[in-house]
Design an enzyme around this catalytic site. Structure first.
Site, PDB file in Angstrom:
ATOM      1  N   GLY A  54      19.796 -24.073  32.779  1.00  0.00           N
ATOM      2  CA  GLY A  54      21.080 -23.681  32.225  1.00  0.00           C
ATOM      3  C   GLY A  54      21.772 -22.736  33.178  1.00  0.00           C
ATOM      4  O   GLY A  54      21.132 -22.153  34.040  1.00  0.00           O
ATOM      5  N   CYS A  81      13.475 -24.115  35.417  1.00  0.00           N
ATOM      6  CA  CYS A  81      14.509 -23.213  35.899  1.00  0.00           C
ATOM      7  C   CYS A  81      14.792 -22.071  34.915  1.00  0.00           C
ATOM      8  O   CYS A  81      13.977 -21.194  34.748  1.00  0.00           O
ATOM      9  CB  CYS A  81      15.783 -24.010  36.130  1.00  0.00           C
ATOM     10  SG  CYS A  81      16.293 -23.942  37.804  1.00  0.00           S
ATOM     11  N   TYR A  82      15.915 -22.143  34.209  1.00  0.00           N
ATOM     12  CA  TYR A  82      16.226 -21.137  33.191  1.00  0.00           C
ATOM     13  C   TYR A  82      15.080 -21.051  32.176  1.00  0.00           C
ATOM     14  O   TYR A  82      14.769 -19.971  31.670  1.00  0.00           O
ATOM     15  CB  TYR A  82      17.536 -21.529  32.500  1.00  0.00           C
ATOM     16  CG  TYR A  82      18.007 -20.576  31.431  1.00  0.00           C
ATOM     17  CD1 TYR A  82      18.612 -19.379  31.762  1.00  0.00           C
ATOM     18  CD2 TYR A  82      17.841 -20.899  30.085  1.00  0.00           C
ATOM     19  CE1 TYR A  82      19.052 -18.510  30.773  1.00  0.00           C
ATOM     20  CE2 TYR A  82      18.276 -20.036  29.090  1.00  0.00           C
ATOM     21  CZ  TYR A  82      18.883 -18.847  29.432  1.00  0.00           C
ATOM     22  OH  TYR A  82      19.314 -17.990  28.452  1.00  0.00           O
ATOM     23  N   HIS A 169      14.011 -28.201  40.024  1.00  0.00           N
ATOM     24  CA  HIS A 169      14.355 -29.276  39.078  1.00  0.00           C
ATOM     25  C   HIS A 169      13.529 -30.537  39.345  1.00  0.00           C
ATOM     26  O   HIS A 169      13.784 -31.243  40.313  1.00  0.00           O
ATOM     27  CB  HIS A 169      15.841 -29.625  39.205  1.00  0.00           C
ATOM     28  CG  HIS A 169      16.728 -28.601  38.595  1.00  0.00           C
ATOM     29  ND1 HIS A 169      17.011 -28.562  37.253  1.00  0.00           N
ATOM     30  CD2 HIS A 169      17.373 -27.553  39.137  1.00  0.00           C
ATOM     31  CE1 HIS A 169      17.801 -27.544  36.989  1.00  0.00           C
ATOM     32  NE2 HIS A 169      18.036 -26.904  38.122  1.00  0.00           N
ATOM     33  N   GLU A 171      13.609 -33.209  37.600  1.00  0.00           N
ATOM     34  CA  GLU A 171      14.260 -34.403  37.055  1.00  0.00           C
ATOM     35  C   GLU A 171      15.249 -35.056  38.011  1.00  0.00           C
ATOM     36  O   GLU A 171      15.646 -36.193  37.803  1.00  0.00           O
ATOM     37  CB  GLU A 171      14.966 -34.054  35.732  1.00  0.00           C
ATOM     38  CG  GLU A 171      16.185 -33.134  35.833  1.00  0.00           C
ATOM     39  CD  GLU A 171      15.848 -31.652  35.905  1.00  0.00           C
ATOM     40  OE1 GLU A 171      14.692 -31.322  36.225  1.00  0.00           O
ATOM     41  OE2 GLU A 171      16.741 -30.824  35.677  1.00  0.00           O
ATOM     42  N   ASP A 227      27.723 -52.489  25.534  1.00  0.00           N
ATOM     43  CA  ASP A 227      27.273 -51.867  24.293  1.00  0.00           C
ATOM     44  C   ASP A 227      27.515 -52.749  23.069  1.00  0.00           C
ATOM     45  O   ASP A 227      26.608 -52.982  22.278  1.00  0.00           O
ATOM     46  CB  ASP A 227      27.962 -50.505  24.098  1.00  0.00           C
ATOM     47  CG  ASP A 227      27.845 -49.633  25.329  1.00  0.00           C
ATOM     48  OD1 ASP A 227      26.978 -49.938  26.177  1.00  0.00           O
ATOM     49  OD2 ASP A 227      28.620 -48.678  25.467  1.00  0.00           O
ATOM     50  N   LYS A 369      22.378 -45.681  28.338  1.00  0.00           N
ATOM     51  CA  LYS A 369      22.956 -46.930  28.836  1.00  0.00           C
ATOM     52  C   LYS A 369      21.917 -47.847  29.495  1.00  0.00           C
ATOM     53  O   LYS A 369      21.887 -49.048  29.244  1.00  0.00           O
ATOM     54  CB  LYS A 369      24.048 -46.588  29.849  1.00  0.00           C
ATOM     55  CG  LYS A 369      24.906 -47.753  30.240  1.00  0.00           C
ATOM     56  CD  LYS A 369      26.003 -47.910  29.240  1.00  0.00           C
ATOM     57  CE  LYS A 369      27.020 -48.936  29.649  1.00  0.00           C
ATOM     58  NZ  LYS A 369      28.161 -48.896  28.732  1.00  0.00           N
TER      59      LYS A 369
END
Ligand code: XMP
Length: 513
Positions: A54, A81-82, A169, A171, A227, A369
């Site tokens: 964050g 992180c945060y 990070h 990710e 979608d 998605k």
């Protein structure tokens, strides 16, 4: 779907990416508010928690903080992180403002190879940092398990409580081994199996749809986009002829679009498909209209009218199905100037018929998605549909500047087909977010053969994006650009000039309008 990881969102732009990475490990994950009460978490019985990154500093007055009870639930927790600073804040460590923000690539060296997070990973690998504050004293019970050039505490762990923290990070793509770390966390530390698959999801969603709608009828507005197409295929498998799909041809579609939809859904899937050709109505109303907002309003209003007419024809339906996706429903709290949540409401054309008295069926609302695309394949939809780039509801009207006329639409359709064809031929189409042609109805002078021309311009737009909120223009190879321009100018009568848009978003938007 009982096994899941909860991600507490502290406002990082990467929170959704964490969720996607976990799901790529075949483990279900959901994003929840950072201040979700511990009792609520307990009731959800997740297998583990992740505290996201964050933009705030834990010492800031309005720092978003979790319920301290989350550390007493006995659940494994990974702080990113945060999230690491939160461990320090709540469990007795120390965080200080870094002298300079550590931002960019670094090399992580694993100092404790026995740590479960780093199993089957190399002893050193590249990681991506983005943080200002740094940990200067470990929280109680923690030890350092990896370091970088700038940090002794790049990864920390309390193996007994199954708490771990990463200053970097895992990710993002710039941490190429990050997925291995996430995999280790969810499988080794949280003990999750590989229970999240699209096949299983389809089975469960079909049961849920049947339970929700019983023997009632359902209506779905099919646009031909990914979608609504996948939602249609799923519903059709669940309830067959209780589903009626309404496809409105607004006259603003790309070449062959209406045919493809009728072929795939009407003929192949044998769905009840009400094809409404309202192009004349739309184009008449758009006559002489130049202002982009007015165009949008007219198209939106006309769509509701036409759609309402079609729903009346379809008879007594109690339910309206929509292809709402997970990113549209995540309850996010904007923290530290992350305005993502507020920008996109105007794009949700799917929300239009809300004032009609239907109950909603939204079978994709916990999917990202890429998962929807996989589900579509699982349900037997052709690649031409599931691998489509996004296409705006108001169609080509937002890609023709100024007045929309039949001639201009014809011209843009031809140019657009060339762009799609060449992008597919060279493999670029599936690699990027969107690529398309825009018609600029401004005349400029050219020569063709011996003749002087005075014709329109086509702008080619190709953008890379995660979600359409921000975008960067794609550095398409020059030979491809050359071929695009050559073909468009040669094959599309009325166009004598081609330009390539090199604007990113912000400050530009993706569509020109
Ligand atoms: P902009 O032009 O705002 O577009 O940068 C961001 C993304 O949204 C798509 N877009 C729309 N999609 N209805 C839609 O369903 C709309 O009215 C609409 N307007 C823009 C656009 O194609 C891009 O992917």
């Amino acid at each position: 779907m009982n096994e899941q990881i909860l991600i507490l969102d502290f406002g990082s732009q990467y929170t959704q990416v964490i969720a996607r990475r976990i799901r790529e490990c075949n483990v279900y994950s959901t994003i929840v508010r950072h201040d979700i009460p511990a009792a609520e978490i307990d009731a959800l019985a997740p297998s583990g928690l992740i505290l996201s990154g964050g933009p705030a500093s834990v010492y800031a007055e309005d720092a978003p903080l979790p319920d301290p009870g989350i550390f007493k639930l006995g659940l494994p927790i990974l702080g990113v992180c945060y999230g690491v600073q939160l461990f320090a804040q709540f469990l007795g460590g120390k965080v200080e403002p870094g002298l300079k923000r550590e931002y960019g690539k670094g090399t992580l060296r694993v100092t404790s190879p026995a740590c479960q997070l780093f199993q089957k990973l190399p002893g050193a690998f590249q990681v991506w940092n983005s943080h200002g504050d740094r940990l200067t004293r470990l929280p109680r019970g923690f030890v350092a398990v990896a370091k970088t050039e700038n940090s002794e505490y790049a990864a920390i762990e309390d193996a007994q409580r199954r708490f771990c923290g990463l200053q970097f990070h895992p990710e993002v793509a710039h941490t190429p081994r990050g997925k291995g770390i996430i995999r280790n966390f969810v499988h080794r530390i949280c003990g999750c199996g590989r229970t999240w698959t699209m096949r299983r999801y389809a089975d469960e969603a079909i049961d849920a749809i049947r339970a929700q709608v019983g023997s009632e009828r359902v209506i779905l507005g099919l646009s031909g986009g990914v979608d609504s197409s996948v939602a249609a295929a799923l519903l059709h498998r669940a309830i067959g002829d209780q589903l009626t799909c309404i496809f409105v041809n607004n006259g603003l579609l790309r070449a062959r679009e209406a045919e493809v939809v009728r072929e795939v859904f009407g003929r192949n899937f044998r769905m009840k498909l009400d094809y409404v050709d309202a192009s004349a109505q739309f184009l008449t109303r758009l006559k002489g209209v130049v202002d982009p907002e007015r165009k949008r309003k007219i198209i939106g209003r006309t769509f509701i009218e036409v759609f309402q007419g079609a729903t009346r024809r379809a008879g007594q339906a109690r339910f309206l199905a929509q292809g709402t996706l997970y990113p549209d429903v995540i309850e996010s709290v904007p923290i530290g100037g992350n305005p993502a949540a507020t920008i996109k409401s105007h794009h949700n054309v799917g929300g239009l018929p809300r004032k009609m008295k239907f109950q909603l069926v939204e079978p994709l609302k916990c999917l990202f998605k890429d998962e929807v695309r996989r589900l579509g394949k699982e349900l037997g939809l052709p690649e031409e549909i599931v691998l489509r780039q996004p296409f705006p509801g108001p169609g080509l009207a937002v890609r023709i500047l100024g007045e929309v006329t039949r001639q201009r639409l014809e011209l843009l359709r031809k140019a657009d087909s060339i762009v799609i064809e060449e992008m597919k031929r060279t493999g670029w189409y599936h690699r990027i977010w969107q690529s398309f042609a825009v018609l600029l109805p401004v005349r400029s002078v050219g020569v063709m053969g011996d003749e002087r021309t005075y014709d329109f311009t086509i702008a080619i737009r190709a953008v890379e994006s995660q979600d359409g909120m921000t975008a960067d223009w794609v550095r398409l190879p020059h030979p491809l650009l050359e071929r695009l321009a050559g073909r468009i100018i040669n094959e599309v009568k009325g166009v004598n000039r081609c330009v390539f848009d090199i604007t990113s978003k912000p400050p530009g938007t993706i569509e020109w309008e």
